[in-house]
Design an enzyme around this catalytic site. Structure first.
Site, PDB file in Angstrom:
ATOM      1  N   GLY A  10       0.258  19.048 -16.343  1.00  0.00           N
ATOM      2  CA  GLY A  10      -1.169  18.753 -16.442  1.00  0.00           C
ATOM      3  C   GLY A  10      -2.006  20.004 -16.250  1.00  0.00           C
ATOM      4  O   GLY A  10      -1.493  21.129 -16.230  1.00  0.00           O
ATOM      5  N   GLN A  11      -3.316  19.777 -16.071  1.00  0.00           N
ATOM      6  CA  GLN A  11      -4.258  20.902 -15.993  1.00  0.00           C
ATOM      7  C   GLN A  11      -3.961  21.796 -14.779  1.00  0.00           C
ATOM      8  O   GLN A  11      -3.954  23.024 -14.896  1.00  0.00           O
ATOM      9  CB  GLN A  11      -5.689  20.339 -15.896  1.00  0.00           C
ATOM     10  CG  GLN A  11      -6.761  21.366 -16.182  1.00  0.00           C
ATOM     11  CD  GLN A  11      -8.172  20.854 -15.856  1.00  0.00           C
ATOM     12  OE1 GLN A  11      -8.358  19.768 -15.332  1.00  0.00           O
ATOM     13  NE2 GLN A  11      -9.162  21.666 -16.171  1.00  0.00           N
ATOM     14  N   ASP A  33       7.909  16.021 -14.544  1.00  0.00           N
ATOM     15  CA  ASP A  33       6.784  15.272 -15.125  1.00  0.00           C
ATOM     16  C   ASP A  33       7.363  14.047 -15.821  1.00  0.00           C
ATOM     17  O   ASP A  33       8.576  13.996 -16.082  1.00  0.00           O
ATOM     18  CB  ASP A  33       5.989  16.137 -16.130  1.00  0.00           C
ATOM     19  CG  ASP A  33       4.531  15.683 -16.241  1.00  0.00           C
ATOM     20  OD1 ASP A  33       4.290  14.490 -16.532  1.00  0.00           O
ATOM     21  OD2 ASP A  33       3.634  16.513 -16.038  1.00  0.00           O
ATOM     22  N   ASP A  49       9.341  10.060 -13.224  1.00  0.00           N
ATOM     23  CA  ASP A  49       8.213   9.124 -13.126  1.00  0.00           C
ATOM     24  C   ASP A  49       8.073   8.808 -11.634  1.00  0.00           C
ATOM     25  O   ASP A  49       8.995   8.271 -11.026  1.00  0.00           O
ATOM     26  CB  ASP A  49       8.550   7.857 -13.933  1.00  0.00           C
ATOM     27  CG  ASP A  49       7.450   6.810 -13.857  1.00  0.00           C
ATOM     28  OD1 ASP A  49       6.609   6.885 -12.939  1.00  0.00           O
ATOM     29  OD2 ASP A  49       7.450   5.906 -14.714  1.00  0.00           O
ATOM     30  N   TYR A 139      -9.776   5.215  -9.691  1.00  0.00           N
ATOM     31  CA  TYR A 139      -9.245   6.526  -9.283  1.00  0.00           C
ATOM     32  C   TYR A 139      -9.618   6.810  -7.833  1.00  0.00           C
ATOM     33  O   TYR A 139      -8.761   7.142  -7.006  1.00  0.00           O
ATOM     34  CB  TYR A 139      -9.851   7.586 -10.212  1.00  0.00           C
ATOM     35  CG  TYR A 139      -9.519   9.023  -9.907  1.00  0.00           C
ATOM     36  CD1 TYR A 139      -8.209   9.500  -9.912  1.00  0.00           C
ATOM     37  CD2 TYR A 139     -10.537   9.947  -9.652  1.00  0.00           C
ATOM     38  CE1 TYR A 139      -7.923  10.841  -9.675  1.00  0.00           C
ATOM     39  CE2 TYR A 139     -10.260  11.286  -9.416  1.00  0.00           C
ATOM     40  CZ  TYR A 139      -8.961  11.730  -9.421  1.00  0.00           C
ATOM     41  OH  TYR A 139      -8.675  13.050  -9.189  1.00  0.00           O
TER      42      TYR A 139
END
Ligand code: NAD
Length: 316
Positions: A10-11, A33, A49, A139
């Site tokens: 990811g970022q 990941d 996962d 979130y």
């Protein structure tokens, strides 16, 4: 000694891995990941996962993991569209990581929290570490629970869990796609590409932000900090600067005079409106020496410098 990273591609993970390899050497870094993108990596990779408790335990044992950077998450905007998934990944996934780390003797777990833990009942400005946390997004709800679980594991099981509350993060290496502050990265890359930009937030929406090199340094510094001095688990607020879309548009026009932004707020405006505009970083400075190298103007200049010539990649 192996450092395992979840949500590695990811970022944040993409850039954290580069730094970890520099600090530790490639043989001590394990990138995991849910999907491993094609590529030649200078570190080992494994599919993981984080909702799969057995696989977490298997990988910790197989690689003799000593530290875990737990980055796997479903971010704010995506979480509103995929609530079940956000619950499973952010909450069950974090609980799984903490339980496995406790049971298998992992020395440190590092987890980024977020300004998403705040809500409209939180003070708007200069928010302290301990404050009202009543978020209005899936979130935020899962990340508050992750903060509380982390404190609980620290207190009840002496598990060394550490972290920071990140503001919106700005980077040029990975295209963000799931958060509410992504507009900032998008606006800069559209300006560099010579195109106008349609912004999904109102022009005067001020949010706390930070440039990725400083965000990575902060996470590494909290990882390496003297544990005796840490009074909190994930509650350390950090930010470099606060700005609105209009302020970024104005700054970009100093580089690209013809650049124009059209404002068409969507559902993400409601998320942004529930977040504070600035954070009090005093505790992070005092306990582990938080500081930033980039201010608003130097961040924008550095982003432009790195994005120029990169349009082909970004346009994909
Ligand atoms: N990027 C930001 O602006 C920002 C701001 C505040 C906090 N954070 C926090 O930083 C951390 C990393 O965020 P990011 O920006 O890199 O997010 P991202 O969305 O860019 O990356 C998340 C990664 O998690 C992976 N993932 C999703 N489901 C998974 C699962 N079930 N198992 C394993 N991996 C899974 C994805 O494949 C992806 O690589 C998160 O905890 C997030 O809450 C990020």
């Amino acid at each position: 000694m192996t450092i395992m990273v979840t949500g590695s591609f990811g970022q944040v993970g993409t850039e954290l891995l580069e730094s970890l390899v520099q600090i530790q050497g490639h043989s001590e870094v394990l990138a995991t990941d849910i999907r491993i993108p094609d590529g030649d990596y200078e570190f080992e990779t494994e599919v993981l996962d984080v909702t799969d408790q057995e696989r977490i335990r298997y990988l910790i044992k197989k690689h003799s993991v000593t530290s875990i950077f737990h980055l796997a998450a479903i971010l704010s905007a995506l979480g509103e569209r995929m609530q079940d998934r956000a619950f499973d990944v952010n909450l069950t996934g974090t609980f799984n990581i903490l339980k496995a780390a406790r049971d298998l003797g992992v020395e440190k777990v590092i987890i980024p929290s977020t300004i998403g833990v705040f809500g409209s009942e939180t003070p708007r400005e200069n928010v302290p570490a301990v404050t009202v946390e009543r978020p209005e997004t899936m979130y935020g709800i899962t990340k508050v629970a992750a903060e509380l679980l982390s404190s609980y594991f620290r207190r009840s099981f002496s598990l060394d869990v550490r972290g920071v509350r990140y503001p919106g993060l700005i980077s040029y290496k990975t295209v963000p796609s799931a958060g509410t502050t992504d507009y900032a990265v998008d606006m800069i890359r559209y300006a560099v590409a010579g195109k106008g930009y349609v912004c999904y937030l109102k022009p005067d929406t001020v949010l706390p932000m930070m440039y990725m090199p400083d965000a990575i340094n902060a996470l590494l510094n909290v990882w390496l900090a003297d544990g005796e001095k840490l009074r909190y688990a994930l509650e350390y607020n950090i930010q470099a600067f606060s700005f609105s879309p209009a302020m970024l548009e104005k700054e970009l026009r100093t580089h690209f005079p013809d650049f124009r932004v059209d404002y068409r707020p969507d559902y993400r405006q409601g998320i942004a409106d529930s977040w504070p505009s600035s954070l009090d970083v005093t505790d992070a400075v005092r306990d582990w020496g938080f500081s930033c190298d980039y201010d608003f103007k130097t961040m924008v200049s550095d982003m432009i410098e790195h994005l120029e010539g990169k349009q082909t990649h970004w346009e994909k």
